[in-house]
Each structure stands twice: as structure tokens, then as C-alpha cells.
Design a protein around this motif. Structure first.
Motif: not given
Length: 453
Positions: A32, A34, A84-89, A101, A103-104, A114
Motif C-alpha cells: 500500500r 501511505g 483519527s478516521r478510517n485509518g488516517a490521522n 497522515s 490511510a494505507p 484523499e
């Protein structure tokens, strides 16, 4: 900058330190992308940096993002320091720089979506607030005294330590912004090859993304002052990692280097405990002065791994760290460049063929020259503009080979802006300098509108 890590429980065997890195290995179909990209918030009327508190502030932005777009708050001692939300920060750098930061994700098309969503959400919450965000590698005007301080214990400890070990550490913390990409590896050998290519060719990324030719209100003599700052920060934890090019390089060799980097802190019960200058090797023996008799956990090890800052860094994945933040096109071109180079084996081999014969002196010389001269850099007989042309061409082939299509185009479209830069020999820094000496008549107040995201 990182938030507290969740690596695991007590370390029972020394081998677990290298195993922690190895646990990040993934088959190719699970690789992935990021991205992490930072930006300066500022007040559009006074052009002052965005403070943490107040109606127009970092806190107000975070709380508005939380309320309107479903982000969950990250708190430290009751203060909101991220989302944080759905793997992102969304997180904060020491001077209030706002970082996404991501999500993958599986493709550069998804990365662009994104990024655009994040910029749109930020624009919506600051509409009418008198706040803007600038994409640039270093604060062009603000002094250290003008910068706000974020309520994060990690940063308080780091600030105290930085001035003891180098001359530019607090400049890095409070007055720079970067863009980086985090990528996977499939095996130890794959990690080593990717790390070597990422380190050797990092100066190309520095040159192509250079956007920080001003500091404290005037030209600083460098195309990337952010890169210059990193050369005099803390030699024990930064640089081009010459050992990575030596025979025997692998997970354990990287672990050995990280173990010899002095500690910053230990995180316990929501607080950062001062362990400045102490040894993780002593911690493994229960002899850490900050926590006598206590043994570390894998979470402690994961935290310590975030306190080393070489030009490319290994955790459970590989981070490339050498580029200035900039405009949207360059913030997306940077991850695309590395995906094309590192995620296609033919491209990776071709990239290594370019760099494998270089000496330590040539690699370091290119790093220095890139920060000073951008695409006009030269070291060890290597001309940066020619090298960049070859590197981008290899990456373009690698991206095309991935075959990730959206809107009728593959991922190589994100490299178009780099080809334009190479054709002209001019990067963002050159264009900003031209405007400063030309239409701006030396007035840097114009740079905020020129770099607004």
C-alpha cells in the motif's frame, strides 16, 4: 511527528526487536501507499502563525473538523492534539503545522482523492475564519520566538534536548514542513534494496521538491533550507546511513544502529517520562535511570524507532523523508516518484543500477548540493538535472507497469509536473525567488497567497 505507538507487550527476547520490523513484510498484492504532508496555518490578516488557542486557532480547526466531518479526537492531558478516521490521522507538529497522515491506500489515484478531500475539509472549516494554509518547506518570515507551542509532552522534551545536540533542531521542529511516503516491503532483501535506493536517490527528491529558499524574511542561499537544517540537527539520529550500503545489511544491522541512538522519552499512562540521552540497551537490562528496574515493551521500542530521523527510515514499512512540502502537484508527485521506483522490480533494479557505484562522499555530496542548488546541483561528477531526468523516467515506466488506471490515465500522470521542472531546470524555489526579486520587489508578504493550498 508521531503519536504514541502500539507495538505490543513486554520484550522477552532480543530477537523480537528485529522481528518487529520483519512483521511488516507483506506480499506484493498487499503493498500500500501511505502519505504524510504538512502545512503551515496562518492568520490571513496579520500573516502571523496560527496559535493553538482562540477563535482562530489550531484547536478551533481540529474541533471543527471533528464536528463536521466525523473525525474522532485524540487527546493528551485533556487537550485535543489530533484526529483519527478510517485509518488516517490529522496531527500537529511542534509549531502547529497541520499534518495529514493518510490511510494505507492501493493507488496514487486514491492518494490524490484523499489529499483533495482533506484540503476541501480544511478549506470549509476555515471559511470565514480568516485562516489559510501554506504549502512550503520552511517558514519564510516567522522567527522562533513567534512560533506557538503545541500541548504535547513529547515536543516539550525534544525542544529541551535539541539545542544540546545540534544547531538547527528547534528550527526543524517549529519552522519546517515536509511531504513523505510510506511504502511496504516483501522481505528482508527487498527492504535492503529499497532502503539503499531511497537513501541514495533522496537528493533527487530534495532537489525536485525544493521550496524553502527564504528564512526569517530573506533569501537563505539554499533552494531547500529545510534540507539544510537536517544536516546540523543531531548527527546520532540523522543522515544518509552509510552502514546501510555495507555487506551484511539487514533488519538486525538497522536495529543495532537504532539501539545506539540516545532516547528521548518513555510513554506511560498518558504521560511522557524524560529519558533524554539514556540508552535503550540499558532499558533492555532493566537499568534505565528514568524507570529503574522496569523492562521495555514492544510499544516502547516502536516509540523509540520514531525518534530516529535519517533521510529514509525503517519501521514496519519504509519512509522516505527528504522532500519539502509544496503545492498540490508536488505533494502528489513525491509519493508517485517513489511508488514508481520502489514498487516495480524492474524499475527498482534500474534505479539501483544508477546509484550502486557511488561512494559515500558522492551520496553525501549530492545531499548537500541538492539543498543548495536544486536541479543545478552537482557532486562526484553527477549532474542533478541529468540524474533527475533518468530517475523520473524510470519511475514513469514503473508506474505504467503497475497498470492502475483512473479517468483513462495511469499513475504516471502525477509525474508530469516533475518533467516540466526538469525541462526548465526550475523548481518551486527558483520560481519563488524569481517573484521575490521581480514582481514582489523583495516583499515576502506575497508568499502566503502564492503558496496557499
Amino acid at each position: 511527528m508521531s503519536i504514541p505507538q502500539e507495538g505490543g507487550g513486554p520484550i522477552e527476547r532480543f530477537e523480537e526487536l528485529a522481528d518487529y520490523i520483519a512483521s511488516g513484510e507483506k506480499p506484493r498484492d498487499e503493498w500500500r501507499i501511505g502519505t504524510e504532508h504538512e502545512k503551515f496555518g496562518y492568520l490571513t490578516d496579520s500573516l502571523a502563525p496560527l496559535p493553538y488557542e482562540g477563535p482562530r486557532s489550531v484547536r478551533a480547526v481540529l474541533e471543527a473538523l471533528q464536528a463536521r466531518f466525523g473525525w474522532q479526537p485524540i487527546l493528551e492531558q485533556g487537550a485535543i492534539i489530533g484526529l483519527s478516521r478510517n485509518g488516517a490521522n490529522v496531527s500537529l507538529e511542534p509549531g502547529g503545522q497541520l499534518e495529514l497522515s493518510g490511510a494505507p491506500l492501493a493507488s496514487m489515484h486514491a492518494i490524490a482523492d484523499e489529499f483533495d478531500t482533506h484540503l476541501r475539509e480544511c478549506a470549509e472549516v476555515v471559511a470565514g475564519m480568516g485562516v489559510g494554509f501554506a504549502g512550503i518547506g520552511a517558514a519564510p518570515v516567522w522567527t522562533h520566538a513567534q512560533m506557538p507551542r503545541m500541548p504535547k509532552g513529547r515536543y516539550r522534551l525534544m525542544t529541551d534536548y535539541m539545542d544540546k545536540v545540534g544547531s538547527h533542531g528547534t528550527q526543524m521542529m517549529y519552522r519546517t514542513c515536509t511531504v513523505q511516503v510510506n511504502l511496504d516491503f516483501g522481505s528482508e532483501a527487498d527492504m535492503v534494496q529499497k532502503l539503499r535506493v531511497a537513501l541514495a536517490l533522496q537528493p533527487v527528491a530534495t532537489a525536485l521538491c525544493a521550496s524553502s529558499p527564504f528564512f526569517e524574511g530573506k533569501p537563505n542561499g539554499h533552494k531547500s533550507w529545510r534540507s539544510r537544517i537536517w544536516r546540523d540537527l543531531d548527527a546520532s539520529r540523522t543522515g544518509m546511513l552509510p552502514f546501510a550500503f555495507e555487506p551484511g545489511m539487514g533488519y538486525q544491522r538497522y536495529v543495532d544502529w537504532v539501539l545506539d541512538v540516545p532516547m528521548y522519552f518513555v510513554y506511560r499512562d498518558g504521560k511522557y517520562i524524560n529519558a533524554l540521552g539514556q540508552s535503550f540497551r540499558a532499558f533492555l537490562k532493566g537499568e534505565l535511570p528514568a524507570l529503574p528496574g522496569e523492562l521495555p515493551t514492544l510499544s516502547d521500542w516502536a516509540d523509540h524507532m520514531t525518534t530516529v530521523f535519517p533521510e529514509a527510515r525503517v519501521k514496519k514499512y519504509l519512509e522516505t523523508r527528504g522532500a519539502d512540502a509544496g503545492d498540490r502537484a508536488h505533494m502528489l508527485a513525491l509519493p508517485a516518484l517513489w511508488v514508481g521506483l520502489l514498487y516495480d522490480q524492474n524499475a527498482l533494479d534500474a534505479a539501483w543500477d544508477l546509484a550502486k557505484g557511488w561512494s559515500v562522499e558522492t551520496r553525501e555530496g549530492l545531499r548537500v548540493a541538492a539543498s543548495v542548488s536544486g536541479l543545478q546541483a552537482e557532486a562526484g561528477g553527477v549532474k542533478m538535472r541529468d540524474l533527475a531526468r533518468q530517475v523520473v523516467a524510470i519511475s514513469r515506466v514503473g508506474l505504467a507497469a503497475r497498470g492502475r488506471i483512473a479517468g483513462g490515465a495511469d499513475e504516471s500522470r502525477f509525474l508530469d509536473v516533475l518533467d516540466e521542472d526538469i525541462a526548465t531546470g526550475q523548481v518551486q524555489a527558483d520560481r519563488l525567488l524569481a517573484r521575490y526579486h521581480g514582481e514582489w520587489h523583495g516583499d515576502l508578504s506575497h508568499i502566503y497567497a502564492a503558496t496557499r493550498l
